[in-house]
Each structure stands twice: as C-alpha cells, then as structure tokens.
Design a protein around this motif. Structure first.
Motif, PDB file in Angstrom:
ATOM      1  N   GLY A 669       0.775  -1.108   0.026  1.00 62.48           N
ATOM      2  CA  GLY A 669       0.072   0.010  -0.221  1.00 62.48           C
ATOM      3  C   GLY A 669       0.755   1.393   0.055  1.00 62.48           C
ATOM      4  N   ASP A 670       2.116   1.201  -0.593  1.00 65.04           N
ATOM      5  CA  ASP A 670       2.904   2.339  -0.674  1.00 65.04           C
ATOM      6  C   ASP A 670       3.300   2.589  -1.956  1.00 65.04           C
ATOM      7  OD1 ASP A 670       4.516   4.595   0.009  1.00 65.04           O
ATOM      8  OD2 ASP A 670       5.655   3.654   1.462  1.00 65.04           O
ATOM      9  N   PRO A 671       2.484   3.082  -3.002  1.00 62.70           N
ATOM     10  CA  PRO A 671       3.068   2.993  -4.398  1.00 62.70           C
ATOM     11  C   PRO A 671       3.858   4.022  -4.495  1.00 62.70           C
ATOM     12  CG  PRO A 671       0.758   3.862  -3.859  1.00 62.70           C
ATOM     13  CD  PRO A 671       0.833   3.265  -2.739  1.00 62.70           C
ATOM     14  N   GLU A 672       3.704   5.190  -3.927  1.00 63.89           N
ATOM     15  CA  GLU A 672       4.777   6.199  -4.060  1.00 63.89           C
ATOM     16  C   GLU A 672       6.287   5.956  -3.939  1.00 63.89           C
ATOM     17  OE1 GLU A 672       2.077   6.572  -2.196  1.00 63.89           O
ATOM     18  OE2 GLU A 672       0.749   7.924  -3.337  1.00 63.89           O
ATOM     19  N   ARG A 673       6.378   5.201  -2.667  1.00 61.97           N
ATOM     20  CA  ARG A 673       7.699   4.624  -2.578  1.00 61.97           C
ATOM     21  C   ARG A 673       8.023   3.716  -3.441  1.00 61.97           C
ATOM     22  NH1 ARG A 673       9.495   2.072   3.503  1.00 61.97           N
ATOM     23  NH2 ARG A 673      11.759   1.630   2.765  1.00 61.97           N
ATOM     24  N   ALA A 674       7.213   2.856  -4.173  1.00 62.74           N
ATOM     25  CA  ALA A 674       7.572   1.758  -5.303  1.00 62.74           C
ATOM     26  C   ALA A 674       8.087   2.606  -6.448  1.00 62.74           C
ATOM     27  CB  ALA A 674       6.376   1.090  -5.406  1.00 62.74           C
ATOM     28  N   LEU A 675       7.268   3.533  -6.801  1.00 65.49           N
ATOM     29  CA  LEU A 675       7.532   4.229  -7.981  1.00 65.49           C
ATOM     30  C   LEU A 675       8.694   5.169  -7.773  1.00 65.49           C
ATOM     31  CD1 LEU A 675       3.930   5.893  -8.917  1.00 65.49           C
ATOM     32  CD2 LEU A 675       5.164   4.135 -10.205  1.00 65.49           C
ATOM     33  N   LYS A 676       9.214   5.735  -6.613  1.00 66.20           N
ATOM     34  CA  LYS A 676      10.649   6.233  -6.535  1.00 66.20           C
ATOM     35  C   LYS A 676      11.725   5.606  -6.599  1.00 66.20           C
ATOM     36  CE  LYS A 676      13.096   9.176  -3.132  1.00 66.20           C
ATOM     37  NZ  LYS A 676      12.856   9.843  -1.776  1.00 66.20           N
ATOM     38  N   GLU A 677      11.477   4.082  -6.101  1.00 67.10           N
ATOM     39  CA  GLU A 677      12.449   3.176  -6.258  1.00 67.10           C
ATOM     40  C   GLU A 677      12.682   2.674  -7.590  1.00 67.10           C
ATOM     41  OE1 GLU A 677      15.516   0.707  -4.833  1.00 67.10           O
ATOM     42  OE2 GLU A 677      14.305   1.931  -3.782  1.00 67.10           O
ATOM     43  N   LEU A 678      11.701   2.569  -8.274  1.00 65.87           N
ATOM     44  CA  LEU A 678      11.540   2.116  -9.856  1.00 65.87           C
ATOM     45  C   LEU A 678      12.381   3.282 -10.658  1.00 65.87           C
ATOM     46  CD1 LEU A 678       8.127   0.287 -10.115  1.00 65.87           C
ATOM     47  CD2 LEU A 678      10.474  -0.822 -10.172  1.00 65.87           C
ATOM     48  N   ALA A 679      12.016   4.373 -10.328  1.00 65.85           N
ATOM     49  CA  ALA A 679      12.755   5.384 -11.186  1.00 65.85           C
ATOM     50  C   ALA A 679      14.431   5.523 -11.012  1.00 65.85           C
ATOM     51  CB  ALA A 679      12.157   6.892 -10.829  1.00 65.85           C
ATOM     52  N   ALA A 680      14.512   5.212  -9.667  1.00 61.09           N
ATOM     53  CA  ALA A 680      16.151   5.073  -9.498  1.00 61.09           C
ATOM     54  C   ALA A 680      16.624   3.950 -10.199  1.00 61.09           C
ATOM     55  CB  ALA A 680      16.552   5.034  -8.103  1.00 61.09           C
ATOM     56  N   VAL A 681      16.019   2.757 -10.222  1.00 63.87           N
ATOM     57  CA  VAL A 681      16.521   1.500 -10.698  1.00 63.87           C
ATOM     58  C   VAL A 681      16.661   1.783 -12.462  1.00 63.87           C
ATOM     59  CG1 VAL A 681      15.878  -0.870 -11.542  1.00 63.87           C
ATOM     60  CG2 VAL A 681      15.468  -0.191  -9.098  1.00 63.87           C
ATOM     61  N   ARG A 682      15.607   2.505 -12.985  1.00 61.86           N
ATOM     62  CA  ARG A 682      15.648   2.732 -14.393  1.00 61.86           C
ATOM     63  C   ARG A 682      16.743   3.562 -14.815  1.00 61.86           C
ATOM     64  NH1 ARG A 682      10.277   5.485 -15.669  1.00 61.86           N
ATOM     65  NH2 ARG A 682      11.264   5.948 -17.336  1.00 61.86           N
ATOM     66  N   ALA A 683      17.104   4.650 -13.966  1.00 58.22           N
ATOM     67  CA  ALA A 683      18.185   5.380 -14.010  1.00 58.22           C
ATOM     68  C   ALA A 683      19.537   4.700 -14.194  1.00 58.22           C
ATOM     69  CB  ALA A 683      18.309   6.709 -13.040  1.00 58.22           C
ATOM     70  N   VAL A 684      19.719   3.802 -13.290  1.00 56.35           N
ATOM     71  CA  VAL A 684      20.954   3.268 -13.088  1.00 56.35           C
ATOM     72  C   VAL A 684      21.128   2.120 -14.398  1.00 56.35           C
ATOM     73  CG1 VAL A 684      22.266   1.705 -11.820  1.00 56.35           C
ATOM     74  CG2 VAL A 684      20.969   3.325 -10.630  1.00 56.35           C
ATOM     75  N   ALA A 685      19.880   1.522 -14.707  1.00 54.18           N
ATOM     76  CA  ALA A 685      19.925   0.605 -15.604  1.00 54.18           C
ATOM     77  C   ALA A 685      20.088   1.136 -17.192  1.00 54.18           C
ATOM     78  CB  ALA A 685      18.704  -0.342 -15.930  1.00 54.18           C
ATOM     79  N   ALA A 686      19.633   2.380 -17.164  1.00 54.25           N
ATOM     80  CA  ALA A 686      19.725   2.992 -18.426  1.00 54.25           C
ATOM     81  C   ALA A 686      21.477   3.410 -18.657  1.00 54.25           C
ATOM     82  CB  ALA A 686      19.011   4.399 -18.693  1.00 54.25           C
ATOM     83  N   GLU A 687      22.135   3.927 -17.301  1.00 55.34           N
ATOM     84  CA  GLU A 687      23.351   4.383 -17.418  1.00 55.34           C
ATOM     85  C   GLU A 687      24.249   3.191 -17.964  1.00 55.34           C
ATOM     86  OE1 GLU A 687      26.720   5.902 -14.197  1.00 55.34           O
ATOM     87  OE2 GLU A 687      24.626   5.856 -13.683  1.00 55.34           O
ATOM     88  N   HIS A 688      23.971   2.053 -17.558  1.00 56.32           N
ATOM     89  CA  HIS A 688      24.730   0.803 -17.790  1.00 56.32           C
ATOM     90  C   HIS A 688      24.418   0.008 -18.964  1.00 56.32           C
ATOM     91  CE1 HIS A 688      25.948   1.934 -13.651  1.00 56.32           C
ATOM     92  NE2 HIS A 688      27.034   1.305 -14.002  1.00 56.32           N
ATOM     93  N   ASP A 689      23.312   0.334 -19.719  1.00 52.95           N
ATOM     94  CA  ASP A 689      22.867  -0.231 -20.905  1.00 52.95           C
ATOM     95  C   ASP A 689      22.419  -1.593 -20.774  1.00 52.95           C
ATOM     96  OD1 ASP A 689      23.436   1.787 -22.984  1.00 52.95           O
ATOM     97  OD2 ASP A 689      25.673   1.082 -22.803  1.00 52.95           O
ATOM     98  N   LEU A 690      21.428  -1.843 -19.387  1.00 49.21           N
ATOM     99  CA  LEU A 690      20.840  -2.804 -19.087  1.00 49.21           C
ATOM    100  C   LEU A 690      19.534  -2.558 -19.526  1.00 49.21           C
ATOM    101  CD1 LEU A 690      22.739  -3.393 -15.837  1.00 49.21           C
ATOM    102  CD2 LEU A 690      23.136  -4.554 -17.681  1.00 49.21           C
TER     103      LEU A 690
END
Length: 811
Positions: A669-690
């Motif tokens: 029940g904490d979608p805001e925290r989930a979305l914040k975590e996913l945004a960080a994951v996407r940024a790291v993955a994009a940086e490393h071509d994953l």
C-alpha cells in the motif's frame, strides 16, 4: 516467517494398481485364460497377479514363485502347483497333463486359476504342461516375468496375452507420495525417489519412507521438498533403507556376491572386461533378472539406492579383499567417466593412497556433482600440485575465503592449464590479496614465447570482460566479446564461455532469442570436447542458457535445460548450484507463485552461510512479495528489511532485487515509495545499458502508476533494434495500451495464456484496471481476464487427487 511445519503423518500407501486396472486385467483373463505380466522384479507384478487371480479369497488353485535352479528340474513347477503329481513323479509332459486332468475332473470350480511368479525361471516342461492345459480351457494362468527374459519359443506365448507393466512415472510417484503424506510433493522429490528406485513400487515405498524419516525429504508450508544437503540426513537415510533384496537375484553364490559388490563399489563396470574377469553366466543371469541394467556398454545396479546400501554396509575386510583380487584387473571399468568418486572412495577405504590422476578425476567429478567437500577430500594436502583448480572451485563454492587466498598464493601459475587459467585469473582478481594478486597475475600472464603470450593475453581480456558482464551491457561490450570469440586465441572451453558472456550481454540488451543462440553455441563447444569439462565452465554455460530461455519465454525448453543442469553431464545429480533459484525464476515466469515460493525458500536455506553468487537479497525480496499476497504483511516487512541488508555487488542482481522490493512496497500500500525506487532503478539500468532491467522496471511502473507512465516504456521498447521474447511482449503491450486498443490487449492476453501465463496475467490485470468504457469488455471477456489475473483464485491451490494411479492401460 516461521520455518516450522507440522510433522508428516503418513497414511497407508495406496496400492500400485487401481481397482479399475485390476478389473480390466480380470476381464482380460476371463477372455484369454492366460495373462503374463511383464514388469520390474520388485514384487509389485506378483501383487498384481494375486489381485487378478482373486488371491487369497478368490478361486485360485495354487501359487508358486519360481527360483533360480528350478529351470533344470523337470516338471518341478507343476509338481508344486498340483497335488496329483507332487509325489507320483510323472516323467513326461503327456503323463503330467493327464494326471492333472484327472485331478481337475472332480472339481466343481472350473477352470481354476494358478499363479506362477518369476515364470521365466520355470522349467520348460512345466511351461508346456501349463500351456496345454490352458489351451484346453482346463485352467487359467496368471504369470509374471521380468522384461527381456522370454524366449521366442516359450510355450506360454502361444496361449497368453502379454501385458507390459512399465516402471512408475513421475506423475504416478507424485500421486503416491501425495496420498501417503498428505502434502503436494515438489517435483524434485518425485524425481529423487524415481531416480533412486527405477520406478519399482515396492522400492518407492521403502525409499520414500526412509527419506522422510531421515529428514532427507521434509515438509515446507503445504509441500514436501528435498531438504538442503546434510551429511547426517544422508547417512540416516542409507542406514534406514533395507537391503532391497527383492531386486537382487535370489542367488547366494560367491560369483553373484562379487558381481554385485564390485558393481556397487565402482558404480558401473565395462561389460567386456567384466565378462573376461568375472563369471559370464552370473553376469547374464543378473542382466536377465533386471537387477543389473546396461548403461551404454557398462552394466550398473538398476537401483542407485541398492548400490549405496551395499557400499555403506560393506565391511572393511570385504572392500580390501575385493581390491586385492580385482582392482588391478579392472582398469577399463575404473577409468570410465562418472565412476571416479566411487573408485576413489574404494581406494581410500582399502587403505591405498590415491594415484594423482584418479585424485584429479575424482575431484572434478565431485565438483560437477556439487559434492564440494568430497572434492576437498580427494585433493588433500598436496592440492597445489594435484588438482589446485578443482580444490579452489570447491573452496569458493563453500565460502572458505582464507584457504582460497592461501592456495592461490601457493599455486605455481605456470603449471595451470589454459582452460583452468580463466577461473584462476578470475579468482586472483577477486579474492587474492593485493600484493600477491599483482605478482601472481604477472607470472601467470607472461611468457617468453610471443604466440603463447598472445593466448595468455586473450584469457586476461576474457576475465576482464567477464567482470564487466555482471555490471554493464551495451554494444561496445558485445563487440569486444564477439571479436574475442573469433580471434582464434582461446581454447575451445574458454571460447565457449566467451559465447556464454556474449549471451548474457544480449539478454540484458533485450534480445533473448539471439542470447539463446549464443548460449547454445557455448554448450555445443563444451559437448564437442572429448575430455570432461570442469564445473566452472559447465555451470556458467548452463546457467546462461537457462536464463536466456526464460527471457525468451521458451519455458518448456528452460525446464528441460534445468533438468540437464540438475542431472549433470554424467547422468548423475549435477552441481545445480543455483538450481532452486533458477527454478524459482522459472515458476515465476509460469505464474505459479506457490512453487516459486517453495523454491525461493529452498534457495534461501542454501544461502544462509555462504552466497557466492550474491543472490540472497533478491530471493528475500521475492519472498517478501509472496508473503504480502498471503496476507502476511508483518513478516513481509521484516523480510524486506533483511533483503536491504543483503544488497549485491553484482549490479544486475541488485537491480532485480530492488524491482522486487518496489513491487512489495506497492502490495503493502505504498505506491509512491515503489515508484520512487523504480525510477532510481531505471536510471541506473539506462546508465549501464541494461535494457532488459530497464524494461522490467518501466513495466512495473506502468502497472503501479497507470497509463501516465506508458510514454516512458514506449520510448525504451521502441529503441530496441530487434525484439523477441519478453521485450517483444512489452513492446506490443506498450503500443496497444498507449493507443487504448482494448481489443488488441485482450487478444494479446489470449495469445499468451498458454506459453507465457505470467505475462498474460499482468496484462489482464492492467486491462481490468484501465477499461473504463461500458462497451470495453463484455461479461464473458471480463470473467476470462479475471481468471487470467488470478483474482478469484487463492495463492495455494492443492491439485485434485486422481482416481487412477497408473497411466498404462491394457492392450
């Protein structure tokens, strides 16, 4: 989360044959008057014969179980069956037939039924008498024989119907275990029992009960699973298993004892060599009986459980006696692939030091089978000279970092083979202390010969690229790996791992079908080698192949590859070092949360003290997500906290962990925290071509945050040059969802529900969440999507029991 589970309270074992099957067999006997059951020599065929004849309450006349030696005693079997000739001693078949006719003439229950067990051991004259009386409808005959024991001119063939009884299969063993223990058996339990018993009913009962009582098989939640390896459980199991004499020929001769004891000690023997050294007739009898079976050109005991029991209970004096008499006379048998561990144990038990070559072979085969402590035993104190890479591999897998560092420093790098140089350099770079690392790498990778120096440099390049594969992707890395595969500077095994690394990069780039082809090429290169690969090369290649198949959504092929991984190259249990974790990934892809949960729990049990591949945090996050869906929110929060303390230095593993953490926060029940975590994951993955991880994070973002996040997903998938498998699914989903094309999304769900049930469930849930117009979904479509999404289904569903336990049918 509590690890305790209620103890197993077994019910009675169900019979090996259902009432329906027995009724069909009785109907066949009524039509033909003679039925011969061809099945394993374990007693279940004789149980069936008794049931079909009505014994002990029915109108059967007599029963006789034949033994060795009776073949040469004229009319012996019919003398045991019929009182009229037991003492009169007729010498011809005609006289015996007439005497039995006279006896039967005064009997009102005609025709009576006789049971002949192990009828292949009956004397020929008795078989002729029984055939003649059956042809006259004077008697009915129910007989049993092991497979492959009937000659073409056997008298009963002319009057009897042959019914083949194959060994129990996995489905049947699963059902037997479910009824017996009242829990859903994990498929590894059924496969373990089947592997140990050859599918023979009596031995399935014995071995299954022994495994449960010894703690080798344990309850976990609502399942029955194989426990994490413990020596005390294995020893208790082997002490509990009975001598299994029902599968051994009833022949107490010294020749038969030598044959079985030697076969148990060695594992399997070369047939030509055995016939030259041992008694030929004894070997032929054992093969005909079925207690030995041919594995290629090497007979082995049909039941591994019987072989282990004989080894474990064999007195020391007997081992020494057999070693003295036979060890030097069986060089071909003791050099066969797959027997080195057993042969080395025999050598040591007989008090003889291991020859260096045998020690190397035994250590390698032990590591290939995941028996790393055995590998340490075989390498011993002189490991730096005998088998340093095998000992290092075992120590790394067991987590003994201090001895790893000491051994790395003790090994002379110039003695390491080119194949073994790759793992050696990888371990030096990651585990050796700084000063020693520099010195040893310099020694290992420098040679006065220019050609050799180039090959050593290629190995170092591969080791460097291997490191990068676990933290980045991209065209540049793929290009360097591809160039290395075709450089001509690598040995076949190291070239194979270059293709495995290439497969990993292609998978992370969102090109799973290409990744599958690269992974398969790696396995083909390894298979083409005549020598046995080491566990480092084989495990990496197999794991890369399995992960590529899961990403390509070829789940049936992934299942077969996982079986190969768990069995190993020698037809015995393989290293399977990541088996439970990979099975959990596969079951998640199938949408089977219950089995994914069980496998994740099993994986976590094996990682409590050592996590060489840094998977623990991801598995804990996965467990947290499943716990929420079971309504155990408090335990899920605790598990998330533990997962956060086990972040991984392997970037891809840690990003996958963080995606699972985000999904759990949303479930809590904490979608805001989930979305914040996913945004960080996407940024790291994009940086490393994953790209694959970037796609997974973006998809979960859409599922949590809704259509507003579709443009970001669409941008990622549209950038892919070629798509297949999971990326192709999410590309099609993104395009249809962005266009609000509900019919296209529904069609995609229907197309995926057979081969990619998890993807179908996630898309179905999205459609149910966003379809807002009255005519978007009719009642039937909405109901179907709800079923796909699992809205009306509980997490744990016990499969219904089947009425018929055996799948085979009468011909």
């Amino acid at each position: 989360m509590s690890d305790a589970a209620p103890p197993v309270t077994p019910s009675a074992w169900p019979p090996p044959f259902s009432p329906t099957y027995v009724a069909q067999a009785r109907a066949l006997l009524a039509r033909r008057h003679a039925v011969v059951f061809v099945g394993p020599p374990d007693g279940s065929s004789n149980r069936l014969a008794a049931a079909v004849a009505g014994a002990p309450e029915g109108p059967y006349w007599a029963r006789h179980i034949c033994r060795y030696g009776e073949q040469d005693d004229n009319l012996f079997v019919v003398r045991q069956l019929f009182d009229s000739i037991r003492h009169s001693g007729p010498t011809s078949t005609g006289a015996a037939v007439q005497a039995i006719r006279d006896q039967l003439a005064g009997d009102a229950l005609l025709p009576p039924t006789v049971i002949v067990g192990n009828a292949d051991l009956a004397d020929r004259a008795s078989a002729e008498v029984l055939a003649r009386l059956t042809a006259e409808n004077a008697i009915k005959v129910v007989a049993t024989v092991p497979p492959g024991t009937i000659a073409d001119d056997w008298p009963l063939l002319g009057v009897a119907e042959l019914v083949e009884i194959p060994p129990l299969d996995v489905m049947t063993v699963t059902e037997l275990l479910r009824v017996r223990y009242g829990r859903e058996p994990h498929r590894h339990v059924a496969e373990l029992i089947l592997d140990q018993t050859g599918g023979t009913y009596e031995i399935v009962r014995e071995v299954a009960d022994a495994a449960v009582e010894a703690g080798l098989v344990i309850p976990l939640e609502d399942s029955l699973v194989v426990a994490p390896p413990r020596a005390e459980a294995r020893n208790a199991f082997e002490d509990r298993v009975a001598p299994l004499r029902s599968v051994l020929p009833p022949d107490g001769s010294p020749e038969m004892a030598d044959l079985f004891d030697l076969t148990a000690l060695i594992g399997e023997i070369d047939l030509a060599e055995a016939r030259a050294v041992l008694d030929r007739a004894t070997i032929d009898r054992a093969l005909a009986h079925g207690a030995l079976h041919a594995r290629g050109d090497g007979p082995a005991l049909s039941l591994p459980a019987a072989a282990r029991f004989l080894r474990r209970t064999m007195p020391q004096q007997r081992r020494v006696e057999l070693f003295t008499t036979y060890a030097a006379r069986l060089p071909i048998s003791t050099a066969r692939p797959g027997v080195a561990v057993d042969v080395a144990d025999w050598w040591r038990a007989a008090g003889h030091p291991l020859p260096q070559e045998l020690a190397r072979r035994a250590a390698r085969e032990a590591n290939l089978g995941g028996r790393h402590r055995r590998a340490l035993v075989f390498t011993g104190q002189d490991a730096a000279r005998v088998a340093p890479i095998e000992r290092l591999y075992a120590l790394v897998e067991l987590g003994d970092s201090s001895e790893v560092q000491a051994l790395l420093s003790a090994v002379d790098p110039t003695t390491v083979s080119e194949d073994d140089l790759l793992p050696y350099v990888c371990w030096l770079k990651g585990l050796a202390p700084g000063a020693a690392r520099t010195r040893l790498l310099d020694t290992a990778l420098r040679h006065e010969d220019l050609g050799v120096n180039r090959r050593l440099a290629a190995v170092k390049t591969l080791a460097d690229l291997f490191e990068r594969v676990f933290r980045e992707g991209g065209n540049g890395l793929e290009g360097r790996l591809r160039a290395l595969t075709f450089s001509g500077l690598l040995s076949p095994l190291n070239r194979a791992l270059t293709f495995s690394a290439l497969s990993a990069v292609q998978r992370h780039a969102g090109r799973p079908e290409v990744a599958v082809r690269s992974a398969r090429h790696a396995l083909e290169l390894i298979a083409a080698e005549s020598r046995l690969p080491n566990a480092f090369h084989l495990s990496v290649a197999q794991e890369s192949h399995i992960l590529a198949l899961i990403a390509a959504i070829d789940l049936d092929a992934a299942d077969r590859a996982l079986r190969d991984y768990l069995v190993g190259p020698l037809g015995r249990p393989g290293s399977g070092r990541m088996g439970a974790a990979l099975l959990s990934m596969l079951e998640l892809a199938r949408g089977d949360l219950q089995q994914a949960f069980v496998n994740a729990r099993l994986a976590l049990d094996t990682l409590q003290h050592h996590d060489p591949h840094e998977l623990r945090g991801w598995i804990e996050a996965l467990l947290a997500q499943v716990l929420v869906r079971q309504g155990l929110n408090g335990e899920a929060v605790d598990m998330l906290r533990v997962s956060d303390s086990h972040s991984s230095r392997v970037l891809q593993n840690d990003l996958n962990r963080r995606i699972a953490v985000a999904g759990t926060h949303d479930e809590l029940g904490d979608p805001e925290r989930a979305l914040k975590e996913l945004a960080a994951v996407r940024a790291v993955a994009a940086e490393h071509d994953l790209r694959q991880i970037e796609i997974d994070a973006a998809v979960l973002t859409v599922r949590i945050g809704g259509p507003v996040h579709l443009p970001a997903l669409l941008e990622i998938v549209d950038e892919l040059e070629e798509t297949s498998g999971s990326p192709a699914v999410w590309r099609d989903f993104a395009r249809a969802a962005h266009a609000y094309d509900i019919p296209a999304l529904v069609a995609q769900c229907r197309a995926l529900e057979g081969g990619a049930p998890r993807h179908a469930a996630e898309i179905a849930q999205y459609v149910l969440d966003v379809a807002r117009r009255r005519n978007d979904l009719d009642a039937e479509t909405r109901s179907h999507l709800q079923q796909l999404a699992g809205i009306e289904a509980p997490l744990v569903v016990a499969p219904p029991a089947r009425d018929v336990l055996r799948s085979q049918r009468l011909r």
